[in-house]
Motif scaffolding. Structure first.
Motif, mmCIF file in Angstrom:
data_model
loop_
_atom_site.group_PDB
_atom_site.id
_atom_site.type_symbol
_atom_site.label_atom_id
_atom_site.label_comp_id
_atom_site.label_asym_id
_atom_site.label_seq_id
_atom_site.Cartn_x
_atom_site.Cartn_y
_atom_site.Cartn_z
ATOM 1 N N LEU A 1 0.895 -1.283 0.001
ATOM 2 C CA LEU A 1 0.140 -0.020 0.076
ATOM 3 C C LEU A 1 0.660 1.142 -0.088
ATOM 4 C CD1 LEU A 1 -2.974 1.177 0.428
ATOM 5 C CD2 LEU A 1 -2.369 1.346 2.862
ATOM 6 N N PHE A 2 0.439 2.276 -0.778
ATOM 7 C CA PHE A 2 1.137 3.429 -0.984
ATOM 8 C C PHE A 2 -0.041 4.547 -0.790
ATOM 9 C CE2 PHE A 2 4.341 0.995 -3.434
ATOM 10 C CZ PHE A 2 5.389 1.571 -3.036
ATOM 11 N N ALA A 3 0.442 5.677 -0.379
ATOM 12 C CA ALA A 3 -0.802 6.747 -0.281
ATOM 13 C C ALA A 3 -0.018 8.231 -0.518
ATOM 14 C CB ALA A 3 -1.438 6.696 1.136
ATOM 15 N N THR A 4 -0.749 9.073 -0.850
ATOM 16 C CA THR A 4 -0.496 10.559 -0.720
ATOM 17 C C THR A 4 -0.889 11.309 0.268
ATOM 18 O OG1 THR A 4 -2.581 11.339 -1.958
ATOM 19 C CG2 THR A 4 -0.996 10.341 -3.184
ATOM 20 N N ASN A 5 -0.227 12.415 0.464
ATOM 21 C CA ASN A 5 -0.800 13.356 1.528
ATOM 22 C C ASN A 5 -1.717 14.273 0.781
ATOM 23 O OD1 ASN A 5 0.823 15.090 -0.279
ATOM 24 N ND2 ASN A 5 2.352 15.553 1.230
ATOM 25 N N ASN A 6 -2.049 15.239 1.292
ATOM 26 C CA ASN A 6 -3.262 16.273 0.820
ATOM 27 C C ASN A 6 -2.982 16.825 -0.581
ATOM 28 O OD1 ASN A 6 -1.585 17.846 2.578
ATOM 29 N ND2 ASN A 6 -3.061 19.349 2.079
ATOM 30 N N HIS A 7 -1.438 16.904 -0.963
ATOM 31 C CA HIS A 7 -1.120 17.599 -1.946
ATOM 32 C C HIS A 7 -0.472 16.666 -3.211
ATOM 33 C CE1 HIS A 7 -0.368 21.581 0.302
ATOM 34 N NE2 HIS A 7 -1.798 21.353 -0.046
ATOM 35 N N GLY A 8 -0.752 15.533 -2.633
ATOM 36 C CA GLY A 8 -0.663 14.466 -4.017
ATOM 37 C C GLY A 8 0.740 13.639 -3.942
ATOM 38 N N LEU A 9 1.648 14.052 -3.041
ATOM 39 C CA LEU A 9 3.038 13.496 -2.774
ATOM 40 C C LEU A 9 3.058 11.895 -2.206
ATOM 41 C CD1 LEU A 9 5.899 14.166 -3.339
ATOM 42 C CD2 LEU A 9 5.942 15.066 -1.061
ATOM 43 N N TRP A 10 3.373 11.140 -2.941
ATOM 44 C CA TRP A 10 3.335 9.780 -2.694
ATOM 45 C C TRP A 10 4.408 9.087 -1.676
ATOM 46 C CZ3 TRP A 10 -0.697 6.601 -4.007
ATOM 47 C CH2 TRP A 10 -1.330 6.863 -5.069
ATOM 48 N N THR A 11 3.927 8.441 -0.862
ATOM 49 C CA THR A 11 4.969 7.756 0.165
ATOM 50 C C THR A 11 5.791 6.876 -0.882
ATOM 51 O OG1 THR A 11 3.336 5.875 0.658
ATOM 52 C CG2 THR A 11 3.568 7.519 2.152
ATOM 53 N N GLN A 12 7.210 6.745 -0.179
ATOM 54 C CA GLN A 12 8.266 6.350 -0.909
ATOM 55 C C GLN A 12 8.296 4.586 -0.522
ATOM 56 O OE1 GLN A 12 10.353 7.913 -2.986
ATOM 57 N NE2 GLN A 12 8.774 9.558 -2.357
ATOM 58 N N GLU A 13 8.041 4.407 0.546
ATOM 59 C CA GLU A 13 7.904 2.972 1.107
ATOM 60 C C GLU A 13 6.625 2.336 1.137
ATOM 61 O OE1 GLU A 13 10.398 0.579 1.167
ATOM 62 O OE2 GLU A 13 11.817 2.402 0.471
ATOM 63 N N PRO A 14 6.242 1.070 1.151
ATOM 64 C CA PRO A 14 4.940 0.598 1.130
ATOM 65 C C PRO A 14 4.696 0.020 2.608
ATOM 66 C CG PRO A 14 5.976 -0.969 -0.157
ATOM 67 C CD PRO A 14 7.030 0.254 -0.083
ATOM 68 N N ALA A 15 3.336 0.116 2.861
ATOM 69 C CA ALA A 15 3.155 -0.701 4.242
ATOM 70 C C ALA A 15 2.572 -2.048 3.603
ATOM 71 C CB ALA A 15 1.575 0.123 4.806
#
Length: 1013
Positions: A729-743
């Motif tokens: 799983l990856f996610a973005t913050n409120n401005h669309g920036l994606w996390t680098q490492e997945p959960a």
């Protein structure tokens, strides 16, 4: 409201004292933004699923979740959903009431102070449990808890005093006042002293487990009821039922700010001190001494603020007793609307005044307001133009104010006003835009009368379709550095009026009919941009290129284009403000098919209403701020404070749910292959705008690609085959920036036995043996067939030989007797008798051949067999063989039940065996006999046929069942009899046994099964 200068003076001593020991951290909040201008968001029972709006405490744990306590349970909040822990979930609770949360700095355990269940601890690995020391007992009702530098836990109880939990033992702190007090607040100072606040007994300072000082109303406390304790620099601040006191160098002093308020919460961050009270929220700027107090923000009340917390993204959270959680955040946007003095929130225009006295705000109801130093005041207009909307306001450097409306043009000089109408030369009264050119002339754009030029307060020129324009409907007007005017029209593209008065028209498309040019913008390099109903166009030397976005904006209408001091672009729309970085525009200018990346600024970013007013103009002020007219007032954007959020959220795959179980994200999850539904719950802990968070997930081992979703926080799969899987799983913050490492969540679907390697191996072995068995069966069948063919060939040879002999011999004998009878007529009767015997021999042989053939070819016919009838008929038929009655016959038939078999074949067996017994009886014996016994039931029939005839020798017994074999010289038959009997018994799936001795007789034992065919 901002507190007065008097209040500021009263606090001077306090500020000087705390400043002596305070190193200011970098400000999280811009001190220029007033408290009331921070964006407030309410998270309540109605909007966020809180179990109650009476929130007593709020805390963000190290994992990023927000925890809150209420009198109806504990809740865990991720910005999207809440999970409640109450008596239903935690069976050891006596009630669901909780007061405070303490976050252990040692191991991140959370401790919850309860009303009647003692102290509840939560650890992410082990979950919830009631804290129970081995020695002693924690009081049932706990107010507050703290762990000191030595690892000892101090527990403040209700009416039972102060307790210390050290290791596995708990004991009561001995003090004549404290041991019966209600302990409301605990705090450990930087000097490792413990400060204790009580309900009714004031404030205590404990050093080395001894009371060092006691402060109460008599010694200067505003109230003996101490709700909260905090430290700022070297000062201890106590919030009480009647304001605040501070202790500096062991001296107690009162703070005048909020003196009559019941202070429930104090929080220090940067150079701000936040104070929560029963009546609202206060804030002290510790640098400037400015104090602020608000009881509401818009429609959100802030009464009974019980706790204040700062989260990892810079938002402040208020635990309130009436409105649940309130989130305050600085967004770079402040709003002015009806709560600030505007009579109408539908704003058409904001323009900047020339005298440095702020801004004009034109509303849709005909009102104009001035905004200066955050104060809004109405502009008095003598000429009533209400209720029509104010379309533009412009102030000249000489102080003259021009106002455009749909009821004409107002010129205002101080108290002197003039309303221009048709009598003054206006071609129409629906005026939209005012511009002062470089020469000081006024230009007014109209909705239906073209462009109007005013010089020396008089209408001197009109541009319309009669003198060069393609349309008289003009919505926008700009001037370039050379003095040329650019007009945005309805259905006429862009018109350019050069300084010499010549007109040039620029088409945006092949057919501009129906296309409205809301605004035109001339950027710093001189490029021309048009914001239209058909999109945004860039015009360069009459070449037109349309701007395209990477993001699909559904149902979006764009109205205006602003360029800030950094070169970035801001486009007002009906869904918010689109922000485009300058480098994206430069990339588009280099390559016109480049799609630009953008960011949409909306309510979640601080706009009170994200629907910008349609077909109007926005403003970039001299100080670089952007003023956006909206349907909810004026939104003021400070571009420098609107940098994209680079903080990445914590991302969790919380659990895996199957139809009958829930598995936390833990190692070694092994599932049954019978499970047919798998649901993954996940989250990302970004609280600035949880709805803007996007996710992409992939089930490694099943999916080939990632799936991107928004607005949901779960994923489902069905019927996963056995195997090893990892949910990524990856996610973005409120401005669309994606996390680098997945959960990740790893699990194994264990195969059933029939799905394992060993099963397939065993299946392969079985298949091998089955193939081998089939092979052997086929070989055996072939061998049996070969044997049968050999037997048939042998029998055929014997049959040919015997048939030729047994058929020719009677015929030859018959021919010989016929010749003899012709030569010896007197003995004809003798010859006829002998002829008859030859014919009978021939007939017997043919009958045996028929029996043999029938037995081989015909199927078994199941019918009722009457053994008594069958045996009696056959004995009667064969009576000629014993015409003299030499053989005694013993017949015993026991048939109590119905027996089914092939009665024709049964008769063949009896006929052959009885005839043999009669033919080969031993006449030398005194009592030749034939014994027949039959016993049958519903399962089988047992037949015994015994005689004391000539018998068969041992060496011939194995041969007698062969075709055409004759065991004795007395045999006059074909040798088929016993062969036919054997074949017939086998056809009936029965058995036959023979016992015989030479001259002793013969016994046949036959068993025939019941026919179930």
């Amino acid at each position: 409201m901002i507190r007065s200068a008097f209040g500021k003076c009263c606090l001077t001593a306090f500020f000087l004292m705390i400043a002596s020991g305070l190193v200011y951290a970098q400000s999280i909040n811009n001190e220029n933004i007033p408290l009331k201008r921070l964006m407030a968001t309410e998270w309540s029972a109605k909007s966020a699923g809180l179990v109650a709006n009476n929130v007593t405490n709020v805390m963000q744990s190290h994992s990023g979740y927000i925890w809150l306590t209420t009198y109806n349970g504990i809740q865990k909040f991720d910005g999207y959903k809440t999970i409640t822990f109450d008596q239903k979930e935690l069976s050891f609770l006596r009630s669901s009431g909780f007061r405070n949360i303490y976050h252990s700095p040692i191991d991140h355990t959370l401790y919850f102070s309860s009303q009647s269940s003692g102290l509840i601890q939560y650890n992410e690995e082990f979950g919830f449990e009631q804290l129970k020391p081995k020695i002693g007992k924690i009081p049932a009702s706990v107010e507050d808890v703290i762990i000191d530098q030595n690892g000892d836990m101090w527990i403040g109880s209700v009416n039972e005093g102060l307790f210390i939990l050290s290791g596995d033992s708990i004991y009561k702190f001995q003090h004549e006042i404290l041991e019966t007090s209600n302990i409301l607040a605990l705090h450990e100072t930087d000097d490792n002293d413990l400060v204790v606040g009580t309900e009714g007994n004031g404030l205590f300072l404990i050093k080395g487990h001894k009371v060092k000082a006691h402060y109460d109303f008599g010694s200067g406390l505003n109230s003996n009821i101490i709700n909260v304790i905090a430290q700022v620099g070297d000062s201890i601040i106590a919030g009480s039922q009647s304001g605040m006191n501070f202790i500096y160098n062991d001296k107690l002093r009162s703070i005048d700010f909020m003196k009559e308020e019941s202070v429930n919460a104090i929080f220090h961050a940067g150079h701000f001190l936040w104070i929560g009270s029963d009546n609202g929220l206060g804030r002290i700027n510790l640098k400037s001494g400015i104090t602020e107090f608000i009881s509401s923000s818009g429609y959100i009340d802030m009464t009974r603020v019980n706790d204040i917390m700062l989260d990892s993204e810079g938002s402040y959270w208020l635990a309130t007793g009436r409105n649940g959680l309130v989130q305050l955040k600085e967004t770079g946007i402040i709003n002015f609307n009806r709560f600030d003095g505007l009579e109408n929130d539908n704003i058409n225009i904001v323009t900047e005044r020339k005298n440095g006295e702020g801004f004009f705000i034109g509303c849709d109801d005909g009102n104009i307001f001035t905004l200066n130093s955050n104060q809004i005041k109405p502009l008095e207009i003598q000429n009533t133009i209400k209720p029509t909307g104010i379309r533009d306001v412009y102030e000249q450097s000489n102080g003259t104010i021009w106002i455009a409306s749909y009821k004409g043009l107002i010129r205002k000089r101080g108290s002197n006003e003039k309303l221009y109408d048709r009598s003054d030369g206006l071609p129409s009264l629906d005026l939209r835009r005012i511009l002062e050119d470089k020469k000081g002339d006024i230009w007014v754009a109209s909705r239906s009368g073209g462009l109007i030029k005013i010089k020396n307060d008089k209408v001197v020129k009109i541009y319309n379709r009669e003198n060069g324009l393609k349309a008289d409907f003009i919505l926008s007007l700009e001037e370039d550095k050379d003095g040329s005017l650019y007009l945005g029209t309805h259905s006429g593209g862009i018109a350019v009026i050069h300084s010499d008065g010549t007109v040039k028209n620029i088409s945006l498309t092949n057919n501009d009919q129906g296309i409205i040019v809301f605004n035109v913008h001339i950027d710093r390099p001189g490029a021309l941009w048009a914001v239209t109903t058909a999109g945004i166009f860039y015009i360069n030397e009459e070449k037109v290129h349309k701007l395209e976005f990477t993001r699909n904006y559904t149902g979006l209408s764009m109205f205006d284009w602003l360029q800030d001091d950094n070169g970035d672009i801001w486009i007002t729309t009906n869904q918010g403000v689109i922000n485009i970085k300058e480098e994206e525009i430069k990339a588009f200018l280099k390559k016109s098919d480049h799609k630009v990346h953008s960011r949409l600024i909306s309510e979640s970013d601080g706009m009170y209403d994200d629907e910008c007013t349609g077909a109007v103009r926005s403003l970039k002020s001299e100080d670089g701020r952007l003023f956006i007219p909206t349907l909810g007032g004026v939104s003021i954007i400070s571009p420098g404070l609107m940098e994209a959020n680079t903080s990445l959220p914590e991302v969790y795959v919380e659990n895996l749910k199957t139809p009958d179980s829930t598995y936390k994200n833990q190692p070694n999850i092994i599932l049954n292959s019978k499970i047919n539904r798998f649901k993954f719950d996940y989250t990302a802990l970004s609280f600035l705008d949880p709805d803007a968070t996007r996710f992409k997930y992939k089930l490694e081992g099943f999916d080939s690609d990632f799936t991107e979703v928004a607005g949901v926080r779960s994923a489902e799969y069905t019927n996963l085959p056995p195997g090893e899987y990892t949910f990524l799983l990856f996610a973005t913050n409120n401005h669309g920036l994606w996390t680098q490492e997945p959960a990740k969540l790893h699990f194994v679907v264990k195969p059933a036995f029939h799905e394992t390697f060993w099963f397939y191996f065993l299946l392969g072995v079985l298949a091998f043996f089955l193939v081998y068995a089939i092979y052997k069966w086929r070989v055996s069948g072939i061998q049996k067939m070969n044997k049968k063919l050999i037997k048939v060939n042998s029998e055929l040879d014997g049959f040919v030989y015997s048939a030729s002999h047994d058929l020719r011999s009677p015929l030859a004998s018959l021919l010989g007797l016929i010749n003899l009878s012709r030569k010896d007529p007197p003995n004809t009767l003798v010859y006829l008798d002998k002829m008859e015997k030859s014919v009978k021999r021939l007939d017997d042989f043919i009958a045996e051949i028929i029996d043999f053939s029938s037995n081989e070819r015909k199927e078994v016919v199941c019918d009722e067999v009457d053994f008594k009838f069958t045996v009696e008929n056959i004995i009667d038929e064969l009576s000629f063989l014993d015409s003299e009655g030499e053989v005694r016959k013993e017949v015993s038939i026991v048939q109590k039940e119905l027996f089914i078999s092939d009665k024709r074949r049964i008769a063949v067996i009896f006929r052959n065996l009885i005839s043999n017994a009669l033919k080969y009886y031993d006449g030398s014996k005194d009592d030749p006999y034939l014994k027949i016994e039959v016993e049958s039931n519903s399962s089988f029939a047992r037949i015994l046929i015994e005689d004391n005839g000539i018998g068969i020798s041992k060496d011939e017994q194995e041969e007698v069942f062969k075709m055409f074999y004759r065991a004795t010289e007395r045999s006059t038959g074909s040798g088929l009899g016993l062969y036919i009997i054997l074949e017939t018994v086998e056809k009936l799936h029965g058995t036959i046994k023979m016992e015989s001795e030479k001259y002793e007789g013969t016994k046949f034992l036959i068993e025939i099964p019941f026919c179930n065919k």
